[in-house]
Motif scaffolding. Structure first.
Motif, PDB file in Angstrom:
ATOM      1  N   ALA A   2       0.865  -1.200  -0.009  1.00 56.65           N
ATOM      2  CA  ALA A   2      -0.207   0.049  -0.092  1.00 56.65           C
ATOM      3  C   ALA A   2       0.690   1.107   0.093  1.00 56.65           C
ATOM      4  CB  ALA A   2      -0.817  -0.280   1.152  1.00 56.65           C
ATOM      5  N   ASP A   3       0.284   2.508  -0.168  1.00 53.59           N
ATOM      6  CA  ASP A   3       0.905   3.695  -0.311  1.00 53.59           C
ATOM      7  C   ASP A   3       1.282   4.155   1.010  1.00 53.59           C
ATOM      8  OD1 ASP A   3       2.096   6.174  -0.803  1.00 53.59           O
ATOM      9  OD2 ASP A   3       0.220   7.060  -1.642  1.00 53.59           O
ATOM     10  N   VAL A   4       2.732   3.940   1.434  1.00 53.36           N
ATOM     11  CA  VAL A   4       3.049   4.082   2.768  1.00 53.36           C
ATOM     12  C   VAL A   4       3.159   5.631   2.901  1.00 53.36           C
ATOM     13  CG1 VAL A   4       4.517   1.915   2.923  1.00 53.36           C
ATOM     14  CG2 VAL A   4       5.784   3.974   2.233  1.00 53.36           C
ATOM     15  N   THR A   5       3.265   6.425   2.032  1.00 56.44           N
ATOM     16  CA  THR A   5       3.294   7.904   2.341  1.00 56.44           C
ATOM     17  C   THR A   5       1.812   8.330   3.032  1.00 56.44           C
ATOM     18  OG1 THR A   5       2.393   8.560   0.134  1.00 56.44           O
ATOM     19  CG2 THR A   5       4.840   8.358   0.348  1.00 56.44           C
ATOM     20  N   ALA A 161       3.861  21.412   6.302  1.00 56.91           N
ATOM     21  CA  ALA A 161       3.472  21.471   5.053  1.00 56.91           C
ATOM     22  C   ALA A 161       4.064  20.036   4.597  1.00 56.91           C
ATOM     23  CB  ALA A 161       4.130  22.512   4.129  1.00 56.91           C
ATOM     24  N   ALA A 162       5.393  19.668   4.951  1.00 52.28           N
ATOM     25  CA  ALA A 162       5.721  18.355   4.806  1.00 52.28           C
ATOM     26  C   ALA A 162       4.860  17.244   5.125  1.00 52.28           C
ATOM     27  CB  ALA A 162       7.396  18.236   5.367  1.00 52.28           C
ATOM     28  N   LEU A 163       4.344  17.488   6.364  1.00 51.81           N
ATOM     29  CA  LEU A 163       3.332  16.369   6.743  1.00 51.81           C
ATOM     30  C   LEU A 163       2.264  16.395   6.003  1.00 51.81           C
ATOM     31  CD1 LEU A 163       3.681  17.189  10.578  1.00 51.81           C
ATOM     32  CD2 LEU A 163       4.472  15.093   9.597  1.00 51.81           C
ATOM     33  N   ALA A 164       1.419  17.525   5.691  1.00 56.08           N
ATOM     34  CA  ALA A 164       0.224  17.638   5.161  1.00 56.08           C
ATOM     35  C   ALA A 164       0.312  17.093   3.627  1.00 56.08           C
ATOM     36  CB  ALA A 164      -0.437  19.032   5.426  1.00 56.08           C
ATOM     37  N   ALA A 165       1.514  17.322   3.080  1.00 54.93           N
ATOM     38  CA  ALA A 165       1.687  16.922   1.833  1.00 54.93           C
ATOM     39  C   ALA A 165       2.128  15.421   1.570  1.00 54.93           C
ATOM     40  CB  ALA A 165       2.769  17.929   0.873  1.00 54.93           C
ATOM     41  N   TYR A 166       2.106  14.757   2.809  1.00 54.56           N
ATOM     42  CA  TYR A 166       2.521  13.267   2.712  1.00 54.56           C
ATOM     43  C   TYR A 166       4.000  13.169   2.375  1.00 54.56           C
ATOM     44  CZ  TYR A 166      -2.469  12.848   3.547  1.00 54.56           C
ATOM     45  OH  TYR A 166      -3.727  12.836   3.968  1.00 54.56           O
ATOM     46  N   GLY A 184       0.628  23.921  12.730  1.00 53.77           N
ATOM     47  CA  GLY A 184      -0.154  22.741  12.905  1.00 53.77           C
ATOM     48  C   GLY A 184      -1.662  23.006  12.673  1.00 53.77           C
ATOM     49  N   ALA A 185      -2.027  24.090  13.197  1.00 51.48           N
ATOM     50  CA  ALA A 185      -3.436  24.284  13.098  1.00 51.48           C
ATOM     51  C   ALA A 185      -3.795  24.671  11.636  1.00 51.48           C
ATOM     52  CB  ALA A 185      -3.676  25.583  14.059  1.00 51.48           C
ATOM     53  N   VAL A 186      -3.185  25.669  11.085  1.00 49.73           N
ATOM     54  CA  VAL A 186      -3.366  25.834   9.607  1.00 49.73           C
ATOM     55  C   VAL A 186      -3.085  24.940   8.631  1.00 49.73           C
ATOM     56  CG1 VAL A 186      -3.303  28.418  10.340  1.00 49.73           C
ATOM     57  CG2 VAL A 186      -1.275  27.370   9.261  1.00 49.73           C
ATOM     58  N   THR A 187      -2.612  23.897   8.900  1.00 52.80           N
ATOM     59  CA  THR A 187      -2.155  22.789   7.876  1.00 52.80           C
ATOM     60  C   THR A 187      -2.925  21.422   8.410  1.00 52.80           C
ATOM     61  OG1 THR A 187      -0.147  21.951   9.022  1.00 52.80           O
ATOM     62  CG2 THR A 187      -0.106  23.472   7.098  1.00 52.80           C
ATOM     63  N   GLY A 188      -3.781  21.603   9.357  1.00 49.21           N
ATOM     64  CA  GLY A 188      -4.463  20.330   9.839  1.00 49.21           C
ATOM     65  C   GLY A 188      -3.690  19.040  10.257  1.00 49.21           C
ATOM     66  N   THR A 189      -2.556  19.652  10.776  1.00 51.15           N
ATOM     67  CA  THR A 189      -1.770  18.545  11.348  1.00 51.15           C
ATOM     68  C   THR A 189      -1.684  18.881  13.101  1.00 51.15           C
ATOM     69  OG1 THR A 189       0.212  19.815  11.114  1.00 51.15           O
ATOM     70  CG2 THR A 189      -0.384  18.259   9.277  1.00 51.15           C
ATOM     71  N   ALA A 218       3.314  15.893  13.790  1.00 45.05           N
ATOM     72  CA  ALA A 218       2.746  14.770  13.261  1.00 45.05           C
ATOM     73  C   ALA A 218       1.458  14.692  12.665  1.00 45.05           C
ATOM     74  CB  ALA A 218       2.749  13.631  14.238  1.00 45.05           C
ATOM     75  N   ARG A 219       0.610  13.802  12.026  1.00 49.24           N
ATOM     76  CA  ARG A 219      -0.305  13.824  11.581  1.00 49.24           C
ATOM     77  C   ARG A 219      -1.460  13.279  12.559  1.00 49.24           C
ATOM     78  NH1 ARG A 219       2.078  12.642   6.367  1.00 49.24           N
ATOM     79  NH2 ARG A 219       1.665  10.474   6.592  1.00 49.24           N
ATOM     80  N   THR A 220      -1.170  12.524  13.655  1.00 52.27           N
ATOM     81  CA  THR A 220      -1.880  12.177  14.531  1.00 52.27           C
ATOM     82  C   THR A 220      -1.326  12.534  15.874  1.00 52.27           C
ATOM     83  OG1 THR A 220      -0.916   9.812  15.018  1.00 52.27           O
ATOM     84  CG2 THR A 220      -2.451  10.055  13.247  1.00 52.27           C
TER      85      THR A 220
END
Length: 491
Positions: A2-5, A161-166, A184-189, A218-220
């Motif tokens: 699966a797409d690990v990114t 941005a690196a997180l939000a862009a995978y 984090g707030a403005v990129t949804g991370t 992070a993303r979570t």
């Protein structure tokens, strides 16, 4: 495979540990993703592809040899370009350090290597971490993956941005007035500022020494907690490091993910209950508060009357400390040197170098700080600001007698278009209106996505007492259990 990114760091670690993918395969997938999208996002200032693959091969070799590895072994990470990395360019987003390759690793980077994470490269940032939009980078702005014409926050917009862009599942930032939480707030991370002294500043290029705090992105929430655990703890090289173990943030995040907040008191800061914030931001925040209430949390209104003075106090303390810290960048010892042609005196070389090497925001803050520290003005400005800092600390202390954590929106507005605030520094500084008090106090804070406004992410900030970082992770994970994670549009 699966797409690990698109996977979380926790999922990637399990995939590698289970033998379903190698660290090299995971690393290459992220390097391919960076190659595919970063010409548009510009999250990275330097991609260390060879170094990343070498580190990944070392992880795979250790696993094959049966060595016991940490929970993040093989997981890629992006590092804000404010942390020294041996042999890898470290510019702090400034021309004055263009091309500088440090001879040593910062403690954070050493701990990342020890944990088996794979460093992909260095991320873009506002010069010397001074800014709220990453527009003040000397190497050009970073785009927000939700809308590439908008800012990703600052100063650590490259990491978020690196997180939000995978492009990376984990990243490191630094937070002096909100530079982890606001992006984090403005990129949804997710962005977490640990307790001041809970993570080492050794090798962090200093902006404001009494405020700077490296931390996880992070993303979570669980991924952030795992990264926090890996980088945190006492460091004898840092005189401000707290000689105490990291609170069990991972266990707290796992507990919060069950969605039970029974008995937890959430302090709603009345001074941050709407004034100056966009209606859509407040609507998303209120919906999130309702969701937390349904999980069993008790809402308690608390007043922190001196929070209204945090912004002006910060913009005296931080520039004062920066004017002192940045004096070392003189064109003599390292980095850029201008006018070294035999026709100029040493003083002229220093002046020419600093004029060419520093950008407008850095110059503005150096001048502000130098003035505030000058003879006859020290007590009136810097001294008064430190007294306000004490009052803000007392507000926090009193509030935590009524509540376990405090909550507010992370930032008053969603990501704004490039150029819309650069002509008015005060409007730019308002981006950190809700985050700065935590830095002045020294306690931990985290931003967790809580919804959308006008199709753009909104963050909820959770603030905890000093060395009670686990509390914010528990509440953040509980919110995430009902809100979920946010997915940006395809790039």
């Amino acid at each position: 495979m699966a797409d690990v990114t698109r996977m979380t760091a926790t999922e990637i670690a399990a995939l590698i540990a289970g033998g379903e993918a190698s660290a090299v395969e995971v690393t290459q997938a992220h390097l391919d993703r960076i190659a595919a999208v970063d010409d548009r996002v510009h999250a990275f200032l330097h991609v260390d592809g060879d170094g990343a693959l070498e580190a990944a091969r070392a992880v795979d070799a250790k696993r094959a040899a049966g060595e016991e590895l940490g929970p993040l072994a093989g997981v890629p990470v992006a590092v804000k370009d404010v942390l020294t990395t041996k042999g890898v360019p470290t510019t702090v987003g400034s021309k004055i350090l263009q091309g500088w390759r440090p001879p040593y690793d910062s403690t954070i980077v050493r701990r990342l290597r020890a944990a088996g994470t794979v460093m992909l490269g260095k991320t873009n940032m506002d010069e010397f971490a001074m800014g709220s939009s990453t527009e003040y980078s000397a190497y050009g702005p970073t785009g927000n993956p939700w809308d590439l014409g908008r800012i990703p926050g600052g100063s650590g917009g490259g990491s978020s941005a690196a997180l939000a862009a995978y492009e990376a599942p984990l990243a490191i930032g630094s937070d002096t007035g909100g530079s982890i939480r606001q992006p984090g707030a403005v990129t949804g991370t997710v962005g977490a500022k640990p307790t001041y002294g809970g993570t080492s500043r050794y090798g962090l290029v200093a902006f404001s020494s009494s405020l700077d705090t490296p931390g996880p992105c992070a993303r979570t929430v669980l991924d952030a907690a795992l990264l926090h655990e890996a980088i945190g703890g006492h460091d004898w090289r840092d005189s401000t490091s707290i000689p105490a173990p990291v609170p069990d943030v991972v266990a707290a995040a796992r507990a919060g993910a069950t969605g039970d907040l029974t008995g937890v008191r959430l302090g709603l800061v009345t001074e941050f209950s709407g004034e100056g914030a966009e209606p859509g931001v407040m609507a998303a925040f209120r919906d999130a508060v309702d969701a937390l209430t349904k999980l069993g949390a008790e809402i308690v209104e608390v007043s922190c009357p001196h929070f209204q003075y945090a912004l002006p106090a910060y913009y005296l303390i931080a520039p004062s400390e920066c004017s002192s810290n940045l004096a070392r960048f003189d064109g003599v010892r390292f980095g850029l040197r201008v006018g070294d042609d035999g026709a100029h005196s040493l003083e002229e070389v220093m002046s020419l170098t600093r004029d060419a090497g520093f950008g407008p925001e850095v110059k503005r803050r150096i001048m502000l700080g130098t003035y505030a520290l000058s003879s006859g003005y020290y007590d009136a400005y810097y001294g008064q600001a430190q007294k306000v800092r004490t009052l803000i600390t007392r507000d926090f202390t009193a509030a935590f007698e009524q509540a376990d954590v405090l909550i507010s929106p992370t930032t008053p507005f969603v990501a704004f278009p490039f150029g819309s605030r650069t002509s008015d520094p005060y409007q730019m500084y308002l981006a950190d209106l809700f985050t700065i008090p935590t830095n002045l106090y020294g306690g931990p804070g985290i931003s967790v996505p809580c919804g959308l406004s006008e199709g753009l992410p909104v963050g909820l900030q959770i603030m905890a007492p000093t060395m009670a970082d686990d509390r914010m992770y528990r509440v953040g994970a509980a919110l995430e259990s009902v809100i979920g994670t946010l997915t940006p549009p395809e790039l």
